[in-house]
Design an enzyme around this catalytic site. Structure first.
Site, short mmCIF file in Angstrom:
data_model
loop_
_atom_site.label_atom_id
_atom_site.label_comp_id
_atom_site.label_asym_id
_atom_site.label_seq_id
_atom_site.Cartn_x
_atom_site.Cartn_y
_atom_site.Cartn_z
N SER A 10 1.14 -1.30 0.11
CA SER A 10 0.32 -0.48 0.37
C SER A 10 0.79 1.02 -0.43
CB SER A 10 -0.73 -0.03 1.28
OG SER A 10 -0.07 -0.22 2.52
N LYS A 64 5.64 -10.87 3.39
CA LYS A 64 3.72 -12.16 3.21
C LYS A 64 4.06 -11.08 1.37
CE LYS A 64 0.90 -8.64 3.29
NZ LYS A 64 -0.24 -7.99 1.75
N GLU A 75 0.57 -12.47 -2.07
CA GLU A 75 -0.88 -12.82 -1.96
C GLU A 75 -1.45 -14.01 -2.69
OE1 GLU A 75 -2.36 -8.61 -4.16
OE2 GLU A 75 -2.18 -7.95 -2.30
N GLU A 84 -8.48 -9.66 3.71
CA GLU A 84 -9.10 -9.02 3.75
C GLU A 84 -10.44 -9.07 2.75
OE1 GLU A 84 -6.12 -6.38 1.43
OE2 GLU A 84 -8.26 -4.99 1.14
O1 KIV Z 1 0.32 -3.82 1.72
C1 KIV Z 1 -0.70 -3.60 2.53
O2 KIV Z 1 -0.80 -2.17 3.32
C2 KIV Z 1 -1.90 -4.89 2.82
C3 KIV Z 1 -2.48 -4.21 3.65
C4 KIV Z 1 -4.01 -3.85 3.32
C5 KIV Z 1 -3.28 -5.52 4.46
O3 KIV Z 1 -1.94 -5.37 1.79
#
Ligand code: KIV
Length: 279
Positions: free
Chosen positions: A49, A117, A119, A186
Site C-alpha cells: 500500500s 507477506k 498474496e 481482506e
Molecule cells: O499493502 C497493505 O497495506 C496490505 C494490508 C492492507 C493488509 O496488504
C-alpha cells in the site's frame, strides 16, 4: 511492570491459543514505525500500500522490490519490539519458485524483516512451502488481493456465495498446510472469516473481515485520516490529521510571508558589538 520483549511467532501463536487479539498496522518510515512500536503494536507490516499512500501510484501494481526494501530498512530502524513483515510486490514472486525465494530472502537479509507477506491462495502453496522449508517465515493474504484486483472484477468482497466461500476456505487450509505463520483476510464476510479462523492453526488477521479474526490490521494512513482519495467501509478513522496538517502548513506559509516567523525565541541572538572588527 512486565518487561516487554520482541514479538515472535510463538508469541503470536500463543495469542491465538489464549484468545488474545493480535494488533497489526502498516508503516513505511522510521518515525511512524517508532511511534507505533513504542505504543505497543504486536506486528508492523510494510505493505505494498506504500505505492498508493506514500509514492502516489494509482494501485499497488507498480511497486518494485527496491522501493519495498528501501522502506523496510527505514521501518526496521524504528522498530524494536514488533514482528516486522515485508510485503512482496507484484511480479517478485509469481514467475518462479526460485525467483520468489531469492526475493523473499532479500527482505530478511537486506532489510532485517522477520517475515514476508504474499498474496494468493492455493496456487501459492508450493512457493510458500519452498520458503518455509529454508526458514523464511511467510504471511499469506487471501480474500481481496489488491495486486490482482482487476482479475477479481475490482475491489470487491470475496467469498459471498458458497462456491467462492469454499475457494477461500480451501486456500486458507492449503496455505496453513504449506506452513504460513499468519494469514491476512481482506474483505471477507464475517461468518466466513470466523469459519476460516476456526479451521486453521495459524492466526488470522482481518481487514474488512469482522471481529472474529485472531487480530486486525489497518493501513495507518487511513486510521490517521491522512489519505483523502477514498475511505473503504472497513476503515475507522482514529484521528483526522489531514485538516490539522493543512492548517499547520498554511499558518507557516502566512507567518514566513509576514515576517513573524522566526520569532526571537527561534533565533540565535547575537549582540551588535560581538561583530565589531568583522571585515
Ligand atoms: O499493502 C497493505 O497495506 C496490505 C494490508 C492492507 C493488509 O496488504
Amino acid at each position: 511492570m512486565e518487561q516487554r520483549s520482541k514479538a515472535t511467532i510463538p508469541y503470536l501463536m500463543d495469542k491465538k491459543r489464549t484468545g488474545k487479539k493480535i494488533t497489526m498496522l502498516t508503516a513505511y518510515d522510521y518515525s511512524m514505525a517508532f511511534i507505533m512500536d513504542q505504543a505497543g503494536i504486536d506486528t508492523i507490516l510494510v505493505g505494498d500500500s506504500l505505492g498508493m499512500v506514500v509514492l502516489g501510484y494509482n494501485s499497488t501494481v507498480p511497486v518494485t522490490m527496491e522501493e519495498m526494501i528501501h522502506h523496510c530498512k527505514a521501518v526496521r530502524r524504528g522498530t524494536e519490539y514488533a514482528f516486522l513483515i515485508g510485503d512482496m510486490p507484484f511480479m517478485s514472486y509469481q514467475t518462479s519458485v526460485e525467483e520468489a525465494v531469492r526475493n523473499a530472502g532479500r527482505f530478511l537479509k537486506e532489510a532485517g524483516c522477520d517475515a514476508v507477506k504474499l498474496e494468493g491462495g492455493q496456487e501459492m502453496a508450493e512457493t510458500v512451502a519452498a520458503m518455509v522449508r529454508i526458514g523464511i517465515p511467510v504471511v499469506g493474504h487471501i480474500g481481496l488481493t489488491p495486486q490482482t484486483a482487476t482479475s477479481l472484477g475490482g475491489f470487491k468482497v470475496q467469498g459471498k456465495d458458497l462456491t467462492s466461500a469454499q475457494k477461500q476456505l480451501d486456500s486458507a487450509r492449503a496455505l496453513d498446510q504449506a506452513g504460513t505463520c499468519m494469514l491476512v483476510l481482506e474483505c471477507v464476510p464475517d461468518k466466513l472469516a470466523k469459519k476460516i479462523t476456526e479451521s486453521v492453526r495459524m492466526p488470522t488477521i482481518g481487514i474488512g473481515a469482522g471481529v472474529d479474526c485472531d487480530g486486525q490490521v489497518l493501513v495507518s494512513n487511513d486510521l490517521l485520516g491522512l489519505f483523502k482519495k477514498f475511505t473503504p467501509k472497513f476503515v475507522k478513522k482514529y484521528a483526522d490529521l489531514f485538516p490539522s496538517i493543512d492548517e499547520a502548513f498554511r499558518t507557516y506559509i502566512e507567518e514566513v510571508a509576514a515576517g513573524t516567523f522566526p520569532a526571537v525565541e527561534h533565533t540565535f541572538v547575537m549582540k551588535e558589538h560581538d561583530l565589531e572588527g568583522l571585515k
